[in-house]
Design a protein around this motif. Structure first.
Motif, PDB file in Angstrom:
ATOM      1  N   PRO A 112      20.431   7.717   4.169  1.00 46.74           N
ATOM      2  CA  PRO A 112      20.700   6.412   3.307  1.00 46.74           C
ATOM      3  C   PRO A 112      20.285   5.091   3.434  1.00 46.74           C
ATOM      4  N   ASP A 113      19.747   4.776   4.886  1.00 45.82           N
ATOM      5  CA  ASP A 113      19.381   3.291   4.554  1.00 45.82           C
ATOM      6  C   ASP A 113      18.219   3.249   4.788  1.00 45.82           C
ATOM      7  N   TRP A 114      17.349   4.013   3.501  1.00 43.81           N
ATOM      8  CA  TRP A 114      16.128   3.660   2.959  1.00 43.81           C
ATOM      9  C   TRP A 114      16.062   2.703   2.148  1.00 43.81           C
ATOM     10  N   VAL A 115      17.161   2.601   1.690  1.00 48.74           N
ATOM     11  CA  VAL A 115      17.682   1.559   1.064  1.00 48.74           C
ATOM     12  C   VAL A 115      16.478   0.602   0.579  1.00 48.74           C
ATOM     13  N   THR A 116      16.996  -0.445   2.511  1.00 49.03           N
ATOM     14  CA  THR A 116      16.194  -1.100   2.620  1.00 49.03           C
ATOM     15  C   THR A 116      15.539  -1.176   3.902  1.00 49.03           C
ATOM     16  N   ASN A 117      16.255  -0.087   4.723  1.00 45.72           N
ATOM     17  CA  ASN A 117      14.802   0.129   5.886  1.00 45.72           C
ATOM     18  C   ASN A 117      13.420   0.754   5.747  1.00 45.72           C
ATOM     19  N   ASN A 118      12.751   0.073   4.868  1.00 47.49           N
ATOM     20  CA  ASN A 118      11.529   1.185   4.455  1.00 47.49           C
ATOM     21  C   ASN A 118      10.410  -0.181   4.389  1.00 47.49           C
ATOM     22  N   PRO A 119       8.888   0.531   4.198  1.00 42.51           N
ATOM     23  CA  PRO A 119       8.492  -0.472   4.298  1.00 42.51           C
ATOM     24  C   PRO A 119       7.497  -1.100   2.943  1.00 42.51           C
ATOM     25  N   LYS A 120       8.349  -1.294   1.881  1.00 44.18           N
ATOM     26  CA  LYS A 120       8.596  -2.509   0.598  1.00 44.18           C
ATOM     27  C   LYS A 120       9.311  -3.211   1.373  1.00 44.18           C
ATOM     28  N   GLN A 121      10.593  -2.638   1.739  1.00 41.33           N
ATOM     29  CA  GLN A 121      10.794  -4.396   2.953  1.00 41.33           C
ATOM     30  C   GLN A 121      10.256  -5.227   2.949  1.00 41.33           C
ATOM     31  N   ALA A 122       9.638  -4.628   4.450  1.00 42.01           N
ATOM     32  CA  ALA A 122       8.675  -4.903   5.073  1.00 42.01           C
ATOM     33  C   ALA A 122       7.607  -5.824   4.781  1.00 42.01           C
ATOM     34  N   ALA A 123       6.654  -5.512   3.964  1.00 44.11           N
ATOM     35  CA  ALA A 123       6.206  -6.314   3.030  1.00 44.11           C
ATOM     36  C   ALA A 123       6.988  -7.256   2.478  1.00 44.11           C
ATOM     37  N   ILE A 124       7.223  -7.505   1.475  1.00 48.20           N
ATOM     38  CA  ILE A 124       8.078  -8.708   0.436  1.00 48.20           C
ATOM     39  C   ILE A 124       8.367  -9.720   1.532  1.00 48.20           C
ATOM     40  N   ASP A 125       9.378  -8.820   3.163  1.00 49.04           N
ATOM     41  CA  ASP A 125       9.765 -10.287   3.954  1.00 49.04           C
ATOM     42  C   ASP A 125       8.399 -10.747   4.120  1.00 49.04           C
ATOM     43  N   PHE A 126       7.457 -10.447   4.924  1.00 53.67           N
ATOM     44  CA  PHE A 126       6.383 -10.685   5.444  1.00 53.67           C
ATOM     45  C   PHE A 126       5.404 -11.531   4.987  1.00 53.67           C
ATOM     46  N   VAL A 127       5.527 -11.677   3.480  1.00 56.50           N
ATOM     47  CA  VAL A 127       4.892 -12.710   2.871  1.00 56.50           C
ATOM     48  C   VAL A 127       5.219 -13.212   2.039  1.00 56.50           C
ATOM     49  N   ALA A 128       6.418 -13.342   2.373  1.00 59.95           N
ATOM     50  CA  ALA A 128       8.175 -14.463   2.422  1.00 59.95           C
ATOM     51  C   ALA A 128       7.516 -15.915   3.127  1.00 59.95           C
ATOM     52  N   ALA A 129       7.254 -14.939   4.703  1.00 62.66           N
ATOM     53  CA  ALA A 129       7.034 -15.415   5.797  1.00 62.66           C
ATOM     54  C   ALA A 129       5.821 -16.199   5.805  1.00 62.66           C
ATOM     55  N   ASN A 130       4.439 -15.877   5.403  1.00 62.54           N
ATOM     56  CA  ASN A 130       2.935 -15.919   5.706  1.00 62.54           C
ATOM     57  C   ASN A 130       2.294 -16.236   4.777  1.00 62.54           C
ATOM     58  N   PRO A 131       2.555 -17.427   4.437  1.00 62.63           N
ATOM     59  CA  PRO A 131       2.114 -18.094   3.308  1.00 62.63           C
ATOM     60  C   PRO A 131       0.593 -17.777   2.588  1.00 62.63           C
ATOM     61  N   ASN A 132      -0.266 -17.139   3.761  1.00 60.73           N
ATOM     62  CA  ASN A 132      -1.629 -16.796   3.666  1.00 60.73           C
ATOM     63  C   ASN A 132      -1.808 -15.359   2.966  1.00 60.73           C
ATOM     64  N   PHE A 133      -0.567 -14.543   3.003  1.00 57.68           N
ATOM     65  CA  PHE A 133      -0.946 -13.440   1.853  1.00 57.68           C
ATOM     66  C   PHE A 133      -0.029 -13.256   0.904  1.00 57.68           C
ATOM     67  N   GLU A 134      -0.296 -12.286   0.329  1.00 60.83           N
ATOM     68  CA  GLU A 134       0.362 -12.387  -1.214  1.00 60.83           C
ATOM     69  C   GLU A 134       0.423 -10.665  -1.117  1.00 60.83           C
ATOM     70  N   ILE A 135       1.621  -9.993  -2.023  1.00 61.19           N
ATOM     71  CA  ILE A 135       1.549  -8.984  -3.056  1.00 61.19           C
ATOM     72  C   ILE A 135       0.435  -8.819  -3.708  1.00 61.19           C
ATOM     73  N   SER A 136      -0.072  -8.255  -3.862  1.00 61.84           N
ATOM     74  CA  SER A 136      -1.724  -8.685  -5.697  1.00 61.84           C
ATOM     75  C   SER A 136      -1.907  -7.027  -5.445  1.00 61.84           C
ATOM     76  N   THR A 137      -1.628  -6.006  -6.252  1.00 60.60           N
ATOM     77  CA  THR A 137      -1.775  -4.469  -6.561  1.00 60.60           C
ATOM     78  C   THR A 137      -2.933  -4.778  -7.242  1.00 60.60           C
ATOM     79  N   PRO A 138      -3.918  -3.913  -6.585  1.00 58.43           N
ATOM     80  CA  PRO A 138      -5.286  -4.419  -7.388  1.00 58.43           C
ATOM     81  C   PRO A 138      -5.367  -3.823  -8.749  1.00 58.43           C
ATOM     82  N   SER A 139      -5.939  -4.671  -9.264  1.00 58.56           N
ATOM     83  CA  SER A 139      -6.091  -3.988 -10.648  1.00 58.56           C
ATOM     84  C   SER A 139      -7.414  -3.163 -10.980  1.00 58.56           C
ATOM     85  N   PHE A 140      -7.025  -2.095 -12.116  1.00 55.99           N
ATOM     86  CA  PHE A 140      -7.981  -0.909 -12.651  1.00 55.99           C
ATOM     87  C   PHE A 140      -9.139  -2.187 -13.071  1.00 55.99           C
ATOM     88  N   LEU A 141     -10.348  -1.144 -11.917  1.00 54.13           N
ATOM     89  CA  LEU A 141     -11.793  -1.361 -12.928  1.00 54.13           C
ATOM     90  C   LEU A 141     -12.088  -0.648 -13.899  1.00 54.13           C
TER      91      LEU A 141
END
Length: 255
Positions: free
Chosen positions: A204-233
């Protein structure tokens, strides 16, 4: 949400608070809705546990691997670091791409590399491209050992696929992001955990206990990084988003 698929008339109907919404098969919304359902059914059936790469099991969604190949060919890393070894299939996949490009090596880090998997990886044709480190990925000694293997001119790509708890992934992001070359990525895989809560093998705790949430919080605290899904080539379709187990997982270090 309830979805009805009408194969005869080539459309789907989705329930909503305002009533049903209809999409024809020619609309990208139909593809996205069916793909999301397919991902969930695939989770229940363990679809990703049916593939190998050059003889080694690779427990990944094929589309994620093909998209990763596109990024690797674009960036042309000289070093790929992956946490989480399992059967070694993804390490062999990355090594095969680097060999084809004529450069590079792979480091695989895992707290436990089972003897039969280690034997198979070390006896593989591409073993000379792979270095295995058996240790806790976020232990300072492990991170230091990895750092010693990085050359000053290396172009580095990192993929995190070990312990998928929020705390562990955030720890890996904090530890390994410093190795990522500007313009390259650190990838927090398997953020799909958020979407499959209630299915087999979930908590049940996977709603927040997951890599996606970790990624979001990491980027929020580290302005040199951004979530950027690569575009289709290459894209002659109406689709603009990937079918993926790694939503919000591609974290780019800004140039």
């Amino acid at each position: 949400m309830t979805m009805y698929i009408d194969l005869k008339n080539r459309k789907i109907s989705l329930s909503s608070e305002d009533g049903p919404i209809d999409y024809s098969f020619s609309e990208p919304e139909a593809f996205e809705a069916i793909s999301n359902a397919w991902l969930q059914v695939g989770w229940d059936q363990k679809h990703v546990y049916t593939f190998t790469w050059l003889g080694r099991p690779v427990i990944q969604l094929p589309e994620d691997m093909v998209r990763t190949q596109e990024v690797i060919y674009q960036i042309k890393p000289s070093l790929i670091i992956e946490t989480g070894v399992a059967h070694g299939g993804s390490l062999v996949f990355y090594a095969s791409l680097l060999r084809l490009m004529g450069r590079g090596r792979v480091i695989g880090v895992d707290i436990e590399i089972r003897p039969h998997n280690r034997k198979a990886i070390e006896e593989h044709e591409l073993s000379s491209y792979i270095t295995l480190i058996e240790s806790d990925s976020i232990a300072s000694a492990t991170v230091n050992e990895v750092e010693k293997l990085i050359q000053p001119d290396d172009v580095v790509l990192v993929l995190l696929d070990s312990n998928h708890t929020y705390e562990h992934v955030l720890g890996e992001l904090n530890a390994y992001s410093k190795f990522v070359t500007p313009g390259s990525y650190i990838v927090a895989t398997d953020g799909i955990m958020e979407q499959v809560v209630g299915a087999p093998r979930t908590k049940p705790d996977w709603v927040t206990n997951n890599p996606k949430q970790a990624a979001i919080d990491f980027v929020a605290a580290n302005p040199n990084f951004e979530i950027s899904t690569p575009s289709f080539l290459f894209n002659e379709s109406t689709i603009s988003t990937p079918v993926t187990y790694w939503p919000s997982g591609w974290i780019k270090r800004k140039k």
